[in-house]
Structures are given as C-alpha cells and as structure tokens.
Enzyme design. Structure first.
Site, PDB file in Angstrom:
ATOM      1  N   PHE A  24       0.951  -1.284   0.124  1.00 45.95           N
ATOM      2  CA  PHE A  24       0.013   0.115  -0.045  1.00 45.95           C
ATOM      3  C   PHE A  24       0.946   1.206   0.045  1.00 45.95           C
ATOM      4  O   PHE A  24       1.599   1.416   0.808  1.00 45.95           O
ATOM      5  CB  PHE A  24      -0.960   0.143   1.222  1.00 45.95           C
ATOM      6  CG  PHE A  24      -1.819   1.244   1.300  1.00 45.95           C
ATOM      7  CD1 PHE A  24      -2.918   1.315   0.489  1.00 45.95           C
ATOM      8  CD2 PHE A  24      -1.402   2.087   1.918  1.00 45.95           C
ATOM      9  CE1 PHE A  24      -3.703   2.522   0.627  1.00 45.95           C
ATOM     10  CE2 PHE A  24      -2.235   3.356   2.225  1.00 45.95           C
ATOM     11  CZ  PHE A  24      -3.366   3.534   1.339  1.00 45.95           C
ATOM     12  N   GLY A  25       0.677   2.193  -0.961  1.00 48.31           N
ATOM     13  CA  GLY A  25       1.196   3.325  -0.752  1.00 48.31           C
ATOM     14  C   GLY A  25       0.400   4.497  -0.793  1.00 48.31           C
ATOM     15  O   GLY A  25      -0.650   4.680  -1.202  1.00 48.31           O
ATOM     16  N   GLY A  27       2.186   7.980   0.113  1.00 44.41           N
ATOM     17  CA  GLY A  27       2.835   9.145  -0.335  1.00 44.41           C
ATOM     18  C   GLY A  27       3.442   9.020  -1.661  1.00 44.41           C
ATOM     19  O   GLY A  27       2.380   9.037  -2.543  1.00 44.41           O
ATOM     20  N   SER A  28       4.805   9.102  -1.977  1.00 43.68           N
ATOM     21  CA  SER A  28       5.429   9.070  -3.202  1.00 43.68           C
ATOM     22  C   SER A  28       5.078   7.939  -4.126  1.00 43.68           C
ATOM     23  O   SER A  28       5.171   8.057  -5.345  1.00 43.68           O
ATOM     24  CB  SER A  28       6.893   9.338  -2.932  1.00 43.68           C
ATOM     25  OG  SER A  28       7.463   8.233  -2.310  1.00 43.68           O
ATOM     26  N   GLU A  99      13.970   3.784   1.474  1.00 39.52           N
ATOM     27  CA  GLU A  99      13.210   4.348   2.688  1.00 39.52           C
ATOM     28  C   GLU A  99      13.821   4.149   4.075  1.00 39.52           C
ATOM     29  O   GLU A  99      13.139   3.796   4.935  1.00 39.52           O
ATOM     30  CB  GLU A  99      11.811   3.755   2.244  1.00 39.52           C
ATOM     31  CG  GLU A  99      10.862   3.944   1.257  1.00 39.52           C
ATOM     32  CD  GLU A  99      10.744   5.474   0.885  1.00 39.52           C
ATOM     33  OE1 GLU A  99      10.937   6.309   1.879  1.00 39.52           O
ATOM     34  OE2 GLU A  99      10.373   5.806  -0.216  1.00 39.52           O
TER      35      GLU A  99
HETATM   36  C1  BEZ Z   1       4.575   5.632   0.201  1.00 40.27           C
HETATM   37  O1  BEZ Z   1       3.453   4.670   0.639  1.00 40.27           O
HETATM   38  O2  BEZ Z   1       4.434   6.310  -0.502  1.00 40.27           O
HETATM   39  C2  BEZ Z   1       5.657   5.395   1.175  1.00 40.27           C
HETATM   40  C3  BEZ Z   1       6.384   4.306   0.835  1.00 40.27           C
HETATM   41  C4  BEZ Z   1       7.638   4.097   1.615  1.00 40.27           C
HETATM   42  C5  BEZ Z   1       8.025   4.928   2.625  1.00 40.27           C
HETATM   43  C6  BEZ Z   1       7.220   6.036   2.720  1.00 40.27           C
HETATM   44  C7  BEZ Z   1       5.816   6.240   1.998  1.00 40.27           C
END
Ligand code: BEZ
Length: 188
Positions: A24-25, A27-28, A99
């Site tokens: 699941f994303g 953010g970026s 990350e």
């Molecule tokens: C994200 O879901 O975009 C995300 C993935 C890894 C680290 C921080 C955010």
C-alpha cells in the site's frame, strides 16, 4: 531506533515465501513507482491518517535543512486512501534501501475500492525513529517545505505532486490540501 532501518526490515519475512505481495502506497508511491509491479489498484487502509510529520534529510531535504514527507499516524476510525501495488518480494530490497530513513514494513489489511480486501504491507515511520519531526501547524509545515530541497528534488514538488495525485484519485485529504494552500504564500 537506529536511523537505518534496512536490517530491521530484512527480518520482516512474513511474505518471503509468497510469489507476490500487495504493497500500500500513501505518499510518493502514489505518483512515483520506480520499481516493477504486476498490477496497481486504488485502495485504502483503516485507522491511519497521512501526516507530514517525518523529516527527510536524504530525499527532500538535507541534514542542515530537513524537509518533511508523509508517514502514517494511528487514527481510529479514519481511512487513508492511496494506491496498492502487486509486487514480487524482491522489490522490497529496493524499497528498504530507498526508505531507510526510518520507515518500517508493517503488515496491514488493504481494502480495494471495489470492496475486496487482502493482507499486504505498508511502510510506516513511527514516532520513535530518529528522523521523526512530529506535529506542527499546517502553516509551519508549509513554510518548512517551501524552502527544503534534497537529492530527490524540491520538497514543494513532493507536496504538489502528492496533492495532484490525490485529486486524480478523487480523494480529499484536509491535511495535505491545507498545507498546499499555505504553500502558495511562500516564495518559490
Ligand atoms: C508511500 O507509501 O508512498 C511510502 C512508501 C515508503 C515510505 C514512505 C512512503
């Protein structure tokens, strides 16, 4: 917690025997997937809220002037919308490295927009990591983002790209959109 989370994440072997895993994303990952994936679907996870509370000195800021990026904080009853990616477990090595500034893998239920659910993974930077900055007013967050920049680009572009991607998904996020509005008051 140590700043580099790669070793801790490598111990998270829950899905190692699986042929593919949903990630699941929030953010970026919503607007920039720099890894191979089999499929992607709009989705959400329950009881978490997206917040610009994680410091970034390696992507959207520097040691001297950290930027702010999103993490998830516990929010009973809330739904965090994002994008889920079906990936092979090998991709985690890339994401663990990308990350490594405080994000840990966590198993979670992922709910697709058609109502189906699946267990998958999400990366979360918890408040005990060294780069965690925590709460601030949305105006102060916008001020910090306006002037920060790092190896992955300007912090303001991260915020604007995220806000744009959320709109494209038809999602409202009061925190993200408030910071975006404040950002307009600060010089480019
Ligand atoms: C994200 O879901 O975009 C995300 C993935 C890894 C680290 C921080 C955010």
């Amino acid at each position: 917690m140590s700043l580099n989370t790669i070793t801790i994440n490598q111990r998270m072997d829950k899905f190692d025997a699986h042929h593919s895993v949903w990630l699941f994303g929030y953010g970026s990952l919503i607007f920039k997937a720099d890894f191979p994936y089999i499929e992607r679907r709009p989705a959400s996870i329950a009881n978490w809220a997206r917040r610009f509370w994680q410091g970034s000195h390696d992507h959207r800021g520097t040691e001297a002037a950290p930027g702010r990026v999103v993490t998830l904080v516990p929010a009973p009853g809330a739904l965090c919308a994002g994008m889920a990616y079906l990936i092979t477990p090998e991709v985690f090595a890339h994401l663990d490295h990308r990350e490594k500034n405080g994000y840990l893998r966590l198993a979670t239920d992922i709910r697709f927009d058609d109502g189906d659910t699946v267990e998958g993974l999400v990366y979360i930077a918890t408040e005990d990591n060294a780069a965690f900055l925590g709460a601030a007013t949305e105006r102060d967050i916008a001020r910090q983002i306006a002037s920060a920049s790092g190896p992955s680009g300007r912090n303001r572009d991260y915020l604007l790209d995220l806000a744009h991607a959320l709109r494209e998904l038809g999602q409202d996020d009061a925190h993200v959109f408030a910071i975006e509005r404040h950002l307009a008051d600060f010089a480019k």
